[in-house]
Design an enzyme around this catalytic site. Structure first.
Site, PDB file in Angstrom:
ATOM      1  N   HIS A  85       0.857  -1.192   0.000  1.00  0.00           N
ATOM      2  CA  HIS A  85       0.000   0.000   0.000  1.00  0.00           C
ATOM      3  C   HIS A  85       0.885   1.231   0.000  1.00  0.00           C
ATOM      4  O   HIS A  85       1.947   1.235   0.622  1.00  0.00           O
ATOM      5  CB  HIS A  85      -0.904   0.004   1.243  1.00  0.00           C
ATOM      6  N   ASP A  94      -7.893  -5.422  -0.115  1.00  0.00           N
ATOM      7  CA  ASP A  94      -8.348  -6.245  -1.243  1.00  0.00           C
ATOM      8  C   ASP A  94      -8.018  -7.728  -1.107  1.00  0.00           C
ATOM      9  O   ASP A  94      -8.580  -8.543  -1.837  1.00  0.00           O
ATOM     10  CB  ASP A  94      -7.737  -5.721  -2.555  1.00  0.00           C
TER      11      ASP A  94
HETATM   12  N1  ACO Z   1       4.093  -7.677  -4.456  1.00  0.00           N
HETATM   13  C1  ACO Z   1       5.438  -7.736  -4.549  1.00  0.00           C
HETATM   14  N2  ACO Z   1       6.235  -6.681  -4.303  1.00  0.00           N
HETATM   15  C2  ACO Z   1       5.644  -5.546  -3.939  1.00  0.00           C
HETATM   16  C3  ACO Z   1       4.248  -5.405  -3.806  1.00  0.00           C
HETATM   17  C4  ACO Z   1       3.469  -6.530  -4.082  1.00  0.00           C
HETATM   18  N3  ACO Z   1       2.152  -6.492  -4.000  1.00  0.00           N
HETATM   19  N4  ACO Z   1       3.942  -4.158  -3.430  1.00  0.00           N
HETATM   20  C5  ACO Z   1       5.103  -3.501  -3.326  1.00  0.00           C
HETATM   21  N5  ACO Z   1       6.125  -4.333  -3.635  1.00  0.00           N
HETATM   22  C6  ACO Z   1       7.541  -4.005  -3.647  1.00  0.00           C
HETATM   23  C7  ACO Z   1       7.912  -3.340  -4.968  1.00  0.00           C
HETATM   24  O1  ACO Z   1       8.293  -4.278  -5.942  1.00  0.00           O
HETATM   25  C8  ACO Z   1       9.026  -2.434  -4.559  1.00  0.00           C
HETATM   26  O2  ACO Z   1      10.180  -3.222  -4.380  1.00  0.00           O
HETATM   27  P1  ACO Z   1      11.604  -2.673  -4.880  1.00  0.00           P
HETATM   28  O3  ACO Z   1      11.846  -1.443  -4.047  1.00  0.00           O
HETATM   29  O4  ACO Z   1      12.512  -3.809  -4.595  1.00  0.00           O
HETATM   30  O5  ACO Z   1      11.446  -2.355  -6.334  1.00  0.00           O
HETATM   31  C9  ACO Z   1       8.625  -1.964  -3.162  1.00  0.00           C
HETATM   32  O6  ACO Z   1       7.791  -3.006  -2.649  1.00  0.00           O
HETATM   33  C10 ACO Z   1       7.836  -0.656  -3.188  1.00  0.00           C
HETATM   34  O7  ACO Z   1       6.705  -0.857  -4.036  1.00  0.00           O
HETATM   35  P2  ACO Z   1       6.004   0.262  -4.907  1.00  0.00           P
HETATM   36  O8  ACO Z   1       5.183  -0.409  -5.951  1.00  0.00           O
HETATM   37  O9  ACO Z   1       7.019   1.255  -5.364  1.00  0.00           O
HETATM   38  O10 ACO Z   1       5.122   0.947  -3.819  1.00  0.00           O
HETATM   39  P3  ACO Z   1       3.951   1.916  -4.118  1.00  0.00           P
HETATM   40  O11 ACO Z   1       3.708   2.698  -2.902  1.00  0.00           O
HETATM   41  O12 ACO Z   1       4.152   2.674  -5.385  1.00  0.00           O
HETATM   42  O13 ACO Z   1       2.800   0.862  -4.428  1.00  0.00           O
HETATM   43  C11 ACO Z   1       0.951  -0.439  -4.582  1.00  0.00           C
HETATM   44  C12 ACO Z   1       1.686   0.603  -3.754  1.00  0.00           C
HETATM   45  C13 ACO Z   1       0.725   0.094  -6.007  1.00  0.00           C
HETATM   46  C14 ACO Z   1      -0.399  -0.699  -3.936  1.00  0.00           C
HETATM   47  C15 ACO Z   1       1.780  -1.735  -4.666  1.00  0.00           C
HETATM   48  O14 ACO Z   1       2.014  -2.210  -3.361  1.00  0.00           O
HETATM   49  C16 ACO Z   1       1.115  -2.795  -5.518  1.00  0.00           C
HETATM   50  O15 ACO Z   1       1.261  -2.789  -6.743  1.00  0.00           O
HETATM   51  N6  ACO Z   1       0.365  -3.739  -4.891  1.00  0.00           N
HETATM   52  C17 ACO Z   1      -0.369  -4.750  -5.637  1.00  0.00           C
HETATM   53  C18 ACO Z   1      -1.701  -4.197  -6.141  1.00  0.00           C
HETATM   54  C19 ACO Z   1      -2.684  -3.966  -5.028  1.00  0.00           C
HETATM   55  O16 ACO Z   1      -2.892  -4.811  -4.159  1.00  0.00           O
HETATM   56  N7  ACO Z   1      -3.343  -2.813  -5.083  1.00  0.00           N
HETATM   57  C20 ACO Z   1      -4.398  -2.432  -4.115  1.00  0.00           C
HETATM   58  C21 ACO Z   1      -3.958  -1.274  -3.296  1.00  0.00           C
HETATM   59  S1  ACO Z   1      -5.058  -0.925  -1.978  1.00  0.00           S
HETATM   60  C22 ACO Z   1      -6.407  -0.250  -2.727  1.00  0.00           C
HETATM   61  O17 ACO Z   1      -6.390   0.273  -3.785  1.00  0.00           O
HETATM   62  C23 ACO Z   1      -7.644  -0.361  -1.940  1.00  0.00           C
END
Ligand code: ACO
Length: 376
Positions: free
Chosen positions: A261, A312
């Site tokens: 998140h 989710d």
């Molecule tokens: N699975 C694996 N790795 C993850 C995940 C995940 N779900 N979420 C974050 N990471 C990792 C990233 O790969 C990144 O690693 P790195 O630094 O080695 O490259 C690090 O954690 C930071 O992740 P970001 O994507 O940069 O974090 P951001 O704050 O931009 O993303 C997000 C948040 C988009 C929700 C992300 O966690 C994600 O894509 N999750 C999966 C989709 C999801 O569940 N979305 C629902 C969100 S809640 C909602 O809308 C109600």
């Protein structure tokens, strides 16, 4: 003019004030108008929470009864919208149908062109009231089924389940569903809410803002994640496969849907509430398969990446256990979030300033112009 530092994805940027909800990652807490989500889920109903978000206070008994009666009186949708659904190609995406339905619905709202606070409240209540029919009717028509008229003896959430599935839900199932709606109803300046606020900040209307929000919610990084999470759990298949599946997915840099998140890094309070409910509903229904599979995915994600589930993740298998079609999970998120979206659009319009950030230009400068003839 003030200048601010650039932050990719606007991470950490404060984009404006609000009194609607407080997302507090340090305390792993979420408040709607100052009330803890845990207390609301324990004691309220979705109708009460929608009233709180839009009107700004918890309703008295009279206000609550009047509000429930108003929502019931607005549950149906115009025939023109039903007819439009009949012309959509079969097996279309339910979020696209919801977006189209809202666009057509606007022509039938007498307050469409009135952006006053009172007219916006009326439109907000109509939108909240009509989302269940928009989703259930479009889905059933598009899948070749006849529509199910609303039943005014049922509450908001259980009536939606009835209109979608064609049978009255068990009261316990209806209760868990209502708790999920309360958990989904509002969450600060998330992508869809922000899209709605940007749209109305041009002095556009609530319907246009809602269409923007639905478009933003559809994506798998936002509301689309609950559907993706269930597809993923099905791919994982069983508790025995879960650890190896997650390790392999991480090794190949796959995103694990329903995890991570932008704000919560140590825990999502909504996920905590719903995971508990996920355990309970699994036990009550005598089917622990998905809960156990999900628990191992969660354990491995925590151990390997220290990344925790978001709202989710538990809703995915809870809705699956309820027998809801997977492609309807994101519209259900919208069914709840329309309360937050409309509250935010009203807050924006009540004290509006156009939302218009600057771009960080990274392209070339002062390129010498060459005519088309010279370019050959
Ligand atoms: N699975 C694996 N790795 C993850 C995940 C995940 N779900 N979420 C974050 N990471 C990792 C990233 O790969 C990144 O690693 P790195 O630094 O080695 O490259 C690090 O954690 C930071 O992740 P970001 O994507 O940069 O974090 P951001 O704050 O931009 O993303 C997000 C948040 C988009 C929700 C992300 O966690 C994600 O894509 N999750 C999966 C989709 C999801 O569940 N979305 C629902 C969100 S809640 C909602 O809308 C109600």
């Amino acid at each position: 003019m003030k200048t601010a530092e650039y932050s990719p994805g606007l991470e950490g940027v404060i984009a404006g004030p609000t009194t609607i909800s407080h997302v507090n990652p340090e305390l792993v807490s979420l408040m709607y108008r100052g009330y803890d989500i845990k207390d609301l889920v324990q004691h309220s109903t979705f109708e009460e929470v929608a009233y709180l978000l839009i009107q700004g206070h918890l309703p008295s008994t009279k206000e609550y009864n009047d509000f429930c009666a108003l929502l019931k009186s607005e549950r149906t949708i115009p025939q023109a919208v039903v007819d439009a659904f009949k012309n959509i190609p079969p097996n279309s995406n339910p979020m696209d149908m919801l977006r189209a339905g809202v666009s057509i619905l606007c022509f039938h709202d007498p307050d469409r062109d009135d952006n006053s606070h009172d007219a916006n409240l009326r439109k907000a209540f109509r939108l909240v009231a009509k989302f269940p029919a928009l989703i259930a009717y479009s889905y059933r028509i598009n899948r070749g089924q006849s529509i199910v008229e609303p039943d005014n003896t049922l509450g908001h959430g259980e009536n939606f389940l009835y209109m979608l599935l064609g049978q009255k839900p068990d009261p316990y199932i209806a209760h868990v569903f209502d708790c999920s709606l309360m958990s989904y109803a509002e969450h600060g300046f998330n992508a869809s809410t922000f899209a709605a606020r940007v749209t109305v900040s041009t002095l556009s209307d609530l319907y246009s803002g809602t269409v923007s929000a639905i478009g933003a919610l559809k994506g798998p990084l936002h509301g689309g994640a609950n559907e993706e999470a269930m597809h993923m759990l099905m791919e994982v298949g069983s508790p025995e496969n879960a650890e190896a599946w997650v390790l392999d997915a991480l090794a190949t840099k796959k995103k694990i849907m329903g995890f991570g998140h932008r704000e919560y890094k140590t825990g999502d309070p909504r996920a905590a509430i719903l995971t508990e409910m996920g355990a309970e509903i699994s036990q009550k229904l005598g089917d622990n398969h998905w809960y156990q599979t999900a628990s191992i995915v969660e354990e491995v994600m925590r151990r390997e990446k220290n990344i925790v589930p978001n709202v989710d993740f538990p809703t995915s298998y809870i809705y699956y256990l309820m027998g809801l079609p997977i492609e309807i999970y994101t519209p259900i998120f919208a069914l709840a979030r329309i309360a937050g979206w409309t509250a935010h659009m009203i807050e924006q319009l009540d004290n509006n300033r156009l939302i218009r950030p600057k771009a960080l230009y990274e392209g070339p400068q002062h390129v010498e112009y060459v005519t088309r003839e010279q370019r050959g």
